[in-house]
Motif scaffolding. Structure first.
Motif, PDB file in Angstrom:
ATOM      1  N   SER A 164       0.837  -1.199   0.000  1.00 32.61           N
ATOM      2  CA  SER A 164       0.000   0.000   0.000  1.00 32.61           C
ATOM      3  C   SER A 164       0.868   1.243   0.000  1.00 32.61           C
ATOM      4  O   SER A 164       2.091   1.191   0.209  1.00 32.61           O
ATOM      5  N   SER A 165       0.238   2.395  -0.225  1.00 30.53           N
ATOM      6  CA  SER A 165       0.984   3.655  -0.208  1.00 30.53           C
ATOM      7  C   SER A 165       1.669   3.885   1.142  1.00 30.53           C
ATOM      8  O   SER A 165       2.724   4.517   1.203  1.00 30.53           O
ATOM      9  N   TRP A 195      -3.681  12.228   2.953  1.00 29.31           N
ATOM     10  CA  TRP A 195      -4.085  10.835   3.161  1.00 29.31           C
ATOM     11  C   TRP A 195      -5.589  10.782   3.360  1.00 29.31           C
ATOM     12  O   TRP A 195      -6.161  11.604   4.074  1.00 29.31           O
ATOM     13  N   HIS A 213     -10.585   5.522   0.390  1.00 26.79           N
ATOM     14  CA  HIS A 213     -11.052   5.491  -0.994  1.00 26.79           C
ATOM     15  C   HIS A 213     -11.980   4.302  -1.153  1.00 26.79           C
ATOM     16  O   HIS A 213     -11.643   3.179  -0.763  1.00 26.79           O
ATOM     17  N   SER A 221     -10.523   1.156  -2.813  1.00 30.45           N
ATOM     18  CA  SER A 221      -9.243   0.621  -2.367  1.00 30.45           C
ATOM     19  C   SER A 221      -9.420  -0.518  -1.378  1.00 30.45           C
ATOM     20  O   SER A 221     -10.327  -0.508  -0.543  1.00 30.45           O
ATOM     21  N   VAL A 231      -5.315   5.797   1.109  1.00 34.75           N
ATOM     22  CA  VAL A 231      -4.521   6.047  -0.095  1.00 34.75           C
ATOM     23  C   VAL A 231      -3.947   7.451   0.047  1.00 34.75           C
ATOM     24  O   VAL A 231      -4.331   8.205   0.944  1.00 34.75           O
ATOM     25  N   GLU A 255      -2.982  11.171  -1.945  1.00 32.53           N
ATOM     26  CA  GLU A 255      -3.251  11.987  -3.129  1.00 32.53           C
ATOM     27  C   GLU A 255      -2.317  13.181  -3.154  1.00 32.53           C
ATOM     28  O   GLU A 255      -2.129  13.865  -2.142  1.00 32.53           O
ATOM     29  N   TRP A 270      -8.974   0.704 -10.943  1.00 32.34           N
ATOM     30  CA  TRP A 270      -7.766   1.518 -10.887  1.00 32.34           C
ATOM     31  C   TRP A 270      -7.034   1.441 -12.226  1.00 32.34           C
ATOM     32  O   TRP A 270      -7.453   0.756 -13.144  1.00 32.34           O
ATOM     33  N   GLU A 276      -2.526   4.055  -4.820  1.00 33.16           N
ATOM     34  CA  GLU A 276      -2.944   2.990  -3.913  1.00 33.16           C
ATOM     35  C   GLU A 276      -1.754   2.161  -3.449  1.00 33.16           C
ATOM     36  O   GLU A 276      -1.680   1.756  -2.295  1.00 33.16           O
TER      37      GLU A 276
END
Length: 279
Positions: A103-104, A120, A123, A126, A131, A133, A235, A271
């Protein structure tokens, strides 16, 4: 062949089927009602589960309930969360080979803790609780690491950055990013754009900014200029590269860097990075 197997004791049939594959065992369950019990047995499906199963289950995000090893196998095919929910693990239904998604939160992302640059959030699409952005920045640097001991041996893997581009995105396709996958002294690099092809926008840019675009493209190494492709889960993904897993334990580094440009950019949603078999 089914008639011959029918003449054998059930435990012998199970032993034989355990030397095949999950796909073969499923075919036998459908092909013969008399062989179904043997094909569903724990002896068979236990052979298809990872050898380090106990270690994997000890890392699960929540308790995994199952009544048989066959049920457990297919739960793992649907993916489970590990390590406090920052990684996911799954098996390929056909081959039984292992895949991971970092994951991120499991990645190293430059300035990710700076609220002026990244945010953060959760989502809806997800598998992870968060996730990240991109709000705005001049450069992007993303890195993930995985050890080959966690993967299936004698297998070629691909590494894929999983992203979405928001409606308010800007600056993501002005210059190609450098992408690479490396382990020990072996490294393969290429280039990629963070936006899918927008033909209308491309036409406008060709009229207004072609000279500037050509000048900026000289700043990065030559490559294919890969673009994101759609995934079944909603995605998009960009292949960062591939690598082969042999018998040796090695750390694999997967990177995306856009550090030479001077274009402000935003609207990229990350993601994570998926590592999955290519065959």
């Amino acid at each position: 062949m089914a008639i011959r197997l029918n003449m054998l004791p059930e435990d012998c049939v199970s032993t034989i089927l355990s030397l095949t594959s999950a796909a073969d065992a499923c075919r036998f369950m459908l092909a013969s009602s008399s062989l179904r019990s043997a094909a569903k047995s724990d002896l068979v499906w236990g052979k298809f589960l990872p050898s380090e199963l106990s270690s994997i289950l000890s890392r699960t995000h929540s308790q995994l309930n199952f009544s048989s090893k066959k049920e457990l196998y297919f739960k793992l095919c649907d993916s489970i969360l590990l390590d406090g929910g920052i990684r996911s693990f799954s098996l390929n239904k056909i081959s039984g080979k292992k895949s991971f998604v970092l994951s991120s939160r499991a990645l190293s992302i430059s300035l990710s803790n700076e609220p002026n640059h990244w945010s953060w959030s959760n989502h809806a699409r997800s598998r992870f609780s968060e996730v990240i952005e991109l709000k705005t920045t001049f450069s992007i640097e993303i890195e993930g690491k995985i050890n080959t001991k966690d993967l299936s041996p004698n297998t070629t893997y691909g590494a894929y950055l999983i992203i979405q581009v928001s409606d308010r995105a800007f600056g993501l396709d002005s210059i190609a990013s450098e992408i690479s996958v490396s382990k020990e002294e072996c490294s393969v690099s290429n280039t990629a754009y963070l936006c899918p092809v927008d033909e209308r926008k491309q036409q406008l840019e060709s009229l207004l900014f072609m000279n500037r675009r050509r000048m900026m493209e000289k700043l990065v190494v030559e490559g294919e200029g890969r673009r994101p492709s759609k995934r079944e889960d909603g995605w998009m993904e960009i292949e960062l590269g591939e690598f082969f897993v042999g018998q040796k334990n090695e750390e694999v580094q997967m990177k995306l860097m856009e550090v030479k440009g001077h274009q402000l950019k935003g609207g990229l949603i990350i993601e994570g990075i998926e590592v999955r078999p290519k065959c």
